[in-house]
Scaffold this active site. Structure first.
Site, mmCIF file in Angstrom:
data_model
loop_
_atom_site.group_PDB
_atom_site.id
_atom_site.type_symbol
_atom_site.label_atom_id
_atom_site.label_comp_id
_atom_site.label_asym_id
_atom_site.label_seq_id
_atom_site.Cartn_x
_atom_site.Cartn_y
_atom_site.Cartn_z
ATOM 1 N N GLY A 1 12.613 -13.417 6.406
ATOM 2 C CA GLY A 1 11.236 -13.422 6.903
ATOM 3 C C GLY A 1 10.807 -11.991 7.095
ATOM 4 N N GLU B 1 8.718 3.620 1.508
ATOM 5 C CA GLU B 1 9.529 3.625 2.726
ATOM 6 C C GLU B 1 10.572 2.500 2.642
ATOM 7 O OE1 GLU B 1 9.614 5.728 5.493
ATOM 8 O OE2 GLU B 1 11.417 4.495 5.573
ATOM 9 N N CYS C 1 7.931 -7.805 5.332
ATOM 10 C CA CYS C 1 8.100 -7.163 4.027
ATOM 11 C C CYS C 1 8.571 -8.107 2.914
ATOM 12 C CB CYS C 1 9.076 -5.997 4.143
ATOM 13 S SG CYS C 1 8.376 -4.639 5.098
ATOM 14 N N LYS D 1 10.074 0.437 -4.996
ATOM 15 C CA LYS D 1 10.037 -0.235 -3.694
ATOM 16 C C LYS D 1 9.998 -1.758 -3.864
ATOM 17 C CE LYS D 1 9.503 -1.225 0.584
ATOM 18 N NZ LYS D 1 10.592 -1.172 1.543
ATOM 19 N N ASN E 1 13.146 -4.376 -2.723
ATOM 20 C CA ASN E 1 13.017 -5.495 -1.782
ATOM 21 C C ASN E 1 13.235 -6.832 -2.477
ATOM 22 O OD1 ASN E 1 12.669 -3.963 0.437
ATOM 23 N ND2 ASN E 1 10.572 -4.583 0.872
HETATM 24 N N1 LIG Z 1 7.797 -2.810 8.739
HETATM 25 C C1 LIG Z 1 8.743 -2.470 7.878
HETATM 26 O O1 LIG Z 1 9.922 -2.718 8.088
HETATM 27 C C2 LIG Z 1 8.353 -1.757 6.603
HETATM 28 C C3 LIG Z 1 9.361 -1.129 5.851
HETATM 29 C C4 LIG Z 1 9.010 -0.479 4.679
HETATM 30 C C5 LIG Z 1 7.679 -0.478 4.251
HETATM 31 N N2 LIG Z 1 6.735 -1.116 4.988
HETATM 32 C C6 LIG Z 1 5.350 -1.069 4.516
HETATM 33 O O2 LIG Z 1 4.642 -0.087 5.276
HETATM 34 C C7 LIG Z 1 3.297 -0.502 5.488
HETATM 35 C C8 LIG Z 1 3.027 -0.562 6.983
HETATM 36 O O3 LIG Z 1 3.870 -1.538 7.548
HETATM 37 P P1 LIG Z 1 4.015 -1.684 9.124
HETATM 38 O O4 LIG Z 1 5.076 -2.698 9.361
HETATM 39 O O5 LIG Z 1 4.119 -0.342 9.756
HETATM 40 O O6 LIG Z 1 2.584 -2.301 9.473
HETATM 41 P P2 LIG Z 1 1.920 -2.431 10.900
HETATM 42 O O7 LIG Z 1 0.988 -3.578 10.808
HETATM 43 O O8 LIG Z 1 2.959 -2.420 11.967
HETATM 44 O O9 LIG Z 1 1.087 -1.068 11.059
HETATM 45 C C9 LIG Z 1 -0.042 -0.761 10.327
HETATM 46 C C10 LIG Z 1 -0.944 0.095 11.205
HETATM 47 O O10 LIG Z 1 -2.032 0.577 10.432
HETATM 48 C C11 LIG Z 1 -3.166 0.585 11.259
HETATM 49 N N3 LIG Z 1 -4.378 0.598 10.416
HETATM 50 C C12 LIG Z 1 -4.840 -0.372 9.595
HETATM 51 N N4 LIG Z 1 -5.995 0.018 9.022
HETATM 52 C C13 LIG Z 1 -6.238 1.273 9.460
HETATM 53 C C14 LIG Z 1 -7.271 2.207 9.234
HETATM 54 N N5 LIG Z 1 -8.292 1.918 8.414
HETATM 55 N N6 LIG Z 1 -7.239 3.395 9.856
HETATM 56 C C15 LIG Z 1 -6.230 3.702 10.688
HETATM 57 N N7 LIG Z 1 -5.201 2.844 10.953
HETATM 58 C C16 LIG Z 1 -5.234 1.648 10.350
HETATM 59 C C17 LIG Z 1 -3.044 -0.697 12.063
HETATM 60 O O11 LIG Z 1 -3.832 -0.671 13.234
HETATM 61 C C18 LIG Z 1 -1.545 -0.693 12.371
HETATM 62 O O12 LIG Z 1 -1.256 -0.048 13.587
HETATM 63 C C19 LIG Z 1 3.149 -1.828 4.762
HETATM 64 O O13 LIG Z 1 2.678 -1.595 3.470
HETATM 65 C C20 LIG Z 1 4.577 -2.348 4.702
HETATM 66 O O14 LIG Z 1 4.780 -3.221 3.630
HETATM 67 C C21 LIG Z 1 7.029 -1.739 6.159
#
Ligand SMILES: NC(=O)c1ccc[n+]([C@@H]2O[C@H](COP(=O)([O-])OP(=O)(O)OC[C@H]3O[C@@H](n4cnc5c(N)ncnc54)[C@H](O)[C@@H]3O)[C@@H](O)[C@H]2O)c1
Length: 465
Positions: free
Chosen positions: A275, A152, A278, A222, A226
């Site tokens: 910060g 993503e 990610c 990915k 980044n």
């Molecule tokens: N935030 C960003 O801008 C972004 C962009 C690209 C990629 N990513 C990647 O995407 C992934 C998610 O990032 P995010 O920012 O959405 O994280 P986040 O912490 O906002 O969301 C993660 C969600 O997963 C849920 N979760 C955790 N364990 C679980 C389980 N066992 N069963 C069901 N749900 C569960 C948590 O409760 C939480 O709501 C990470 O690997 C991050 O590096 C994030």
């Protein structure tokens, strides 16, 4: 297609709502019951522009539902996106325990064929491990699956735009079936053939590049993307330090460097460093992956080191102006790690506030969206109703997140509210000429003026030199 999205965070919720908007039947699953309750009550667990409307519309259309149990969502879904968090462990490696737990739950309840798609950011070879995991732990012999990587690239603050109009969609697969399913899932986005929920009169756009590769390469793309962006930020911050000490203007330098099409102007803004959830952790994880494979990743270690030093340098700037910090009232504008989000994970603003608190400053802060999340991290400061309240009686304002709202402030009013009209700008948001004209003292990043004045005073350079 029936699709399960596991994780209702910044990535999962946007993915779920976006996939529903382009016509899929989506079950979004999160084990955080509070989050599911909020979503089922029509609320939002975090702030992301445009997301609330998208979720509401698709729930009403019965294309999007929220549940907390993986076993209640997986059976009917051909495709399962894993979007759980992968934070950094103490040693910098990615913590894959949530990914592993989700894989275990899927193994326990899946029957028949599923395409399991890792969208969480994971180290290279995680897909391979998932395949092995499913082979070992599946409890039903009829369960068989393909594992795919679909990294993503969304940016918090503009993630809806990024979902519908991405620069590219990358899929890592090891079967034609997996590639075809992913192409089918994303077809409306690839063709740009949906009714655009972002732009009122969305101009026709060309087909989005669909990059199909092996799983390892997709995972690596990915981390490499980044890390490259983080490298650009640290690069311009390094250059800004030089500008400051030799009397050059980093704004002009960055502008002209960025006009070179091979370089590009984005991510060349100097400041207090990157910060968020990610860049810092992805960079660390990529360094660990590189080191683990015996490769020299010291370039990226330096990127990280430069970024960490931004906080020291900025705090020194503040101390240089305030002399003694203890007991002084400091106003902070901006807490989120960047504008248009409430995310304060690894926010430089919070790191700076913690340092000032340790030195005895009295901090009053305001952010348009991130105060609730910041309160959980730094409860001991005063949170203000608006930017003016944060400026009241302050001996300095620190501008730490470039929210547009701050650019529309009545700066004359701000000046009269402050005990000392000093703005220390960690994001180079304001114009030094405008602020000087209004009677402010203004300190920005990488503008050589203070060093230049010093050199003039000591006779090191002559006027015009
Ligand atoms: N935030 C960003 O801008 C972004 C962009 C690209 C990629 N990513 C990647 O995407 C992934 C998610 O990032 P995010 O920012 O959405 O994280 P986040 O912490 O906002 O969301 C993660 C969600 O997963 C849920 N979760 C955790 N364990 C679980 C389980 N066992 N069963 C069901 N749900 C569960 C948590 O409760 C939480 O709501 C990470 O690997 C991050 O590096 C994030």
């Amino acid at each position: 297609m029936n699709i399960a999205v596991i994780g209702a965070g910044y990535v999962g919720l946007v993915t779920a709502a976006g996939l529903a908007e382009i016509g899929h039947e989506v079950t979004c699953i999160d084990d955080d019951l509070g989050k599911i309750q909020v979503l089922n009550a029509g609320g939002m667990p975090f702030y992301e522009p445009g997301l609330e409307d998208l979720v509401k519309r698709n729930r009403q259309a019965k294309r999007l539902e929220f549940i907390s149990q993986i076993e209640h969502g997986v059976a009917k879904c051909q495709a399962i996106f894993i979007c759980v968090g992968t934070p950094a462990l103490e040693n910098g490696e990615a913590d894959l325990s949530s990914v592993e737990l989700v894989a275990r739950r899927i193994s326990e309840c899946a029957r028949g064929y599923h395409l399991v798609i890792e969208k969480s950011t994971v180290p290279v070879q995680t897909g391979r491990r998932l395949q092995k995991h499913f082979g070992i732990y599946k409890s039903n012999t009829q369960f068989h699956c393909d594992v795919a990587s679909n990294p993503e690239f969304l940016r918090e603050g503009s993630s809806i735009e990024d979902f519908f109009h991405p620069d590219r969609i990358v899929v890592g697969v090891d079967s034609g079936k997996a590639a075809a399913l992913l192409e089918e899932i994303y077809k409306p986005v690839l063709d740009q053939s949906f009714a655009c929920p972002v732009h009122e009169n969305c101009a026709p756009r060309s087909r989005v590049p669909f990059v199909v590769t092996d799983i390892n390469s997709a995972e690596l793309i990915k981390h490499a993307s980044n890390s490259f962006l983080a490298m650009k930020i640290s690069f311009i911050n390094m250059v800004s330090d030089l500008c400051e000490s030799v009397g050059a203007d980093v704004g002009k330098v960055a502008e002209a460097v960025g006009l070179d099409k091979r370089i590009g102007g984005s991510f060349l803004r100097p400041g207090v460093g990157f910060g968020g959830s990610c860049f810092p952790k992805d960079l660390q994880a990529f360094v660990r992956v590189g080191q683990g494979a015996g490769c020299d990743f010291s370039l990226l270690q330096e990127v990280e080191r430069i970024n960490l030093r931004r906080i020291d340098l900025f705090v020194n700037k503040i101390k240089n102006e305030l002399w003694v910090v203890r007991g002084k009232r400091v106003g902070v504008w901006g807490l989120a790690f960047k504008p248009r989000t409430d995310d304060v994970r690894c926010s430089p603003a919070l790191a700076i506030i913690r340092r000032l608190l340790a030195d005895g400053a009295l901090v009053r802060a305001y952010d348009p969206q991130a105060m609730e999340k910041a309160k959980a991290e730094v409860p001991q400061i005063e949170y203000c109703a608006d930017a003016y309240a944060a400026a009241q009686d302050a001996e300095a304002i620190l501008a730490l997140t470039e929210w547009e709202e701050f650019l529309r402030l009545d700066l004359m009013k701000v000046r009269h509210l402050m005990a000392r009209p000093l703005i220390v700008d960690g994001r180079n948001m304001f114009s030094s000429a405008t602020l000087a004209g209004l009677g402010f003292e203004y300190v920005a990043i990488g503008s050589g003026s203070s060093a230049r004045e010093q050199l003039f005073k000591t006779g090191t350079v002559r006027a015009g030199g």
